[in-house]
Scaffold this active site. Sequence first.
Site, PDB file in Angstrom:
ATOM      1  N   SER A  99      41.284  46.416  46.885  1.00 52.44           N
ATOM      2  CA  SER A  99      41.302  45.060  45.552  1.00 52.44           C
ATOM      3  C   SER A  99      40.780  43.867  46.730  1.00 52.44           C
ATOM      4  O   SER A  99      41.193  43.167  45.849  1.00 52.44           O
ATOM      5  CB  SER A  99      42.197  45.557  44.975  1.00 52.44           C
ATOM      6  OG  SER A  99      41.478  46.990  43.793  1.00 52.44           O
TER       7      SER A  99
ATOM      8  N   ALA B 190      44.139  45.028  37.851  1.00 49.14           N
ATOM      9  CA  ALA B 190      45.475  44.512  36.991  1.00 49.14           C
ATOM     10  C   ALA B 190      45.832  42.955  37.065  1.00 49.14           C
ATOM     11  O   ALA B 190      43.951  42.386  37.869  1.00 49.14           O
ATOM     12  CB  ALA B 190      46.819  44.984  38.201  1.00 49.14           C
TER      13      ALA B 190
ATOM     14  N   SER C  22      34.828  40.739  46.723  1.00 52.08           N
ATOM     15  CA  SER C  22      33.779  40.677  45.608  1.00 52.08           C
ATOM     16  C   SER C  22      33.476  38.837  45.644  1.00 52.08           C
ATOM     17  O   SER C  22      32.054  39.158  44.932  1.00 52.08           O
ATOM     18  CB  SER C  22      34.656  40.849  44.754  1.00 52.08           C
ATOM     19  OG  SER C  22      35.411  42.511  44.667  1.00 52.08           O
TER      20      SER C  22
ATOM     21  N   SER D 187      40.096  44.360  38.983  1.00 52.90           N
ATOM     22  CA  SER D 187      39.303  44.612  39.518  1.00 52.90           C
ATOM     23  C   SER D 187      38.682  46.236  40.009  1.00 52.90           C
ATOM     24  O   SER D 187      37.948  47.038  40.370  1.00 52.90           O
ATOM     25  CB  SER D 187      40.358  45.469  41.075  1.00 52.90           C
ATOM     26  OG  SER D 187      40.772  44.132  41.798  1.00 52.90           O
TER      27      SER D 187
ATOM     28  N   TRP E  83      35.407  38.375  35.701  1.00 53.19           N
ATOM     29  CA  TRP E  83      36.265  39.906  35.695  1.00 53.19           C
ATOM     30  C   TRP E  83      37.244  40.033  35.901  1.00 53.19           C
ATOM     31  O   TRP E  83      38.532  41.218  35.839  1.00 53.19           O
ATOM     32  CB  TRP E  83      35.161  41.070  36.365  1.00 53.19           C
ATOM     33  CG  TRP E  83      35.581  40.973  38.343  1.00 53.19           C
ATOM     34  CD1 TRP E  83      35.927  41.159  38.749  1.00 53.19           C
ATOM     35  CD2 TRP E  83      35.517  39.704  38.726  1.00 53.19           C
ATOM     36  NE1 TRP E  83      36.196  41.039  39.895  1.00 53.19           N
ATOM     37  CE2 TRP E  83      35.471  39.670  40.352  1.00 53.19           C
ATOM     38  CE3 TRP E  83      33.716  38.743  39.018  1.00 53.19           C
ATOM     39  CZ2 TRP E  83      35.247  39.249  41.644  1.00 53.19           C
ATOM     40  CZ3 TRP E  83      33.547  38.185  39.571  1.00 53.19           C
ATOM     41  CH2 TRP E  83      33.913  37.812  40.943  1.00 53.19           C
TER      42      TRP E  83
ATOM     43  N   THR F 270      41.577  51.289  41.012  1.00 51.61           N
ATOM     44  CA  THR F 270      43.133  49.992  40.659  1.00 51.61           C
ATOM     45  C   THR F 270      42.552  49.422  39.551  1.00 51.61           C
ATOM     46  O   THR F 270      41.535  48.626  40.179  1.00 51.61           O
ATOM     47  CB  THR F 270      44.142  49.809  40.284  1.00 51.61           C
ATOM     48  OG1 THR F 270      43.522  49.578  42.406  1.00 51.61           O
ATOM     49  CG2 THR F 270      44.853  51.689  40.799  1.00 51.61           C
TER      50      THR F 270
ATOM     51  N   LYS G 160      34.708  46.561  40.625  1.00 55.02           N
ATOM     52  CA  LYS G 160      34.283  46.334  41.873  1.00 55.02           C
ATOM     53  C   LYS G 160      33.521  48.195  41.925  1.00 55.02           C
ATOM     54  O   LYS G 160      32.503  47.971  42.325  1.00 55.02           O
ATOM     55  CB  LYS G 160      35.645  46.869  43.307  1.00 55.02           C
ATOM     56  CG  LYS G 160      36.204  45.357  43.266  1.00 55.02           C
ATOM     57  CD  LYS G 160      37.890  45.957  43.986  1.00 55.02           C
ATOM     58  CE  LYS G 160      37.628  44.018  45.007  1.00 55.02           C
ATOM     59  NZ  LYS G 160      38.793  44.204  43.924  1.00 55.02           N
TER      60      LYS G 160
END
EC number: 3.5.2.6
Length: 276
Positions: free
Chosen positions: A118, A218, A123, A71, A163, A216, A74
């Site tokens: 996120s 993950a 996205s 993320s 991604w 962040t 982004k």
Amino acid sequence: MKNTIHINFAIFLIIANIIYSSASASTDISTVASPLFEGTEGCFLLYDASTNAEIAQFNKAKCATQMAPDSTFKIALSLMAFDAEIIDQKTIFKWDKTPKGMEIWNSNHTPKTWMQFSVVWVSQEITQKIGLNKIKNYLKDFDYGNQDFSGDKERNNGLTEAWLESSLKISPEEQIQFLRKIINHNLPVKNSAIENTIENMYLQDLDNSTKLYGKTGAGFTANRTLQNGWFEGFIISKSGHKYVFVSALTGNLGSNLTSSIKAKKNAITILNTLNL
């Protein structure tokens, strides 16, 4: 309590070394970072955004290793979307009423909340609007990692998952240089795209009123035995001095995706105590 005192004293010694050393070399913060990243392979980098001087580092080998941005992508995607005028700060991303994996994602979102929470489906909506060719051009212009947006082999999912622990990879060192280009307005995108992206990354003031901007990221690795975690961004001191930082890790942290929480906590601990 004793461990906290020991860690804070060790960081104090490192700060003293940074302030009073006449050398311009980076400070190795292993004494502080090792217990924070215990149980994982971690990396931390802190750079002066203006001079590109490395202020502090931990685990250079990990910092040079490419991994999926998850993320944190982004940040790049926000720049693309604002630059291409696909979104503005008043855009509302409308939820289609189908479950999206996390309760917080099951609602309408703005560019700010997309970044803050996120929201993966936002996205994916944006990438499909921009299109593969244009995204590839942006990645080249940004010099963003390996620039591979093909996705998983034979799955044709680049636009929706490249991604997310897939084909796109970037190292913490490369993230640092990307972040420097953003904060210094040194990317071939509209200034408004940079300003809006930075605005939406603001999180909080640190203990000394330094402003913290971050994102962040993950994800589980392919075999789901390890997690990758990121926290990266900018800090701007009360005097206006700008720094960029990256905290990243890989480790076996169980079935709950907590790697980015750990990466963020570690970064804030270090940044607060460095008191820049």
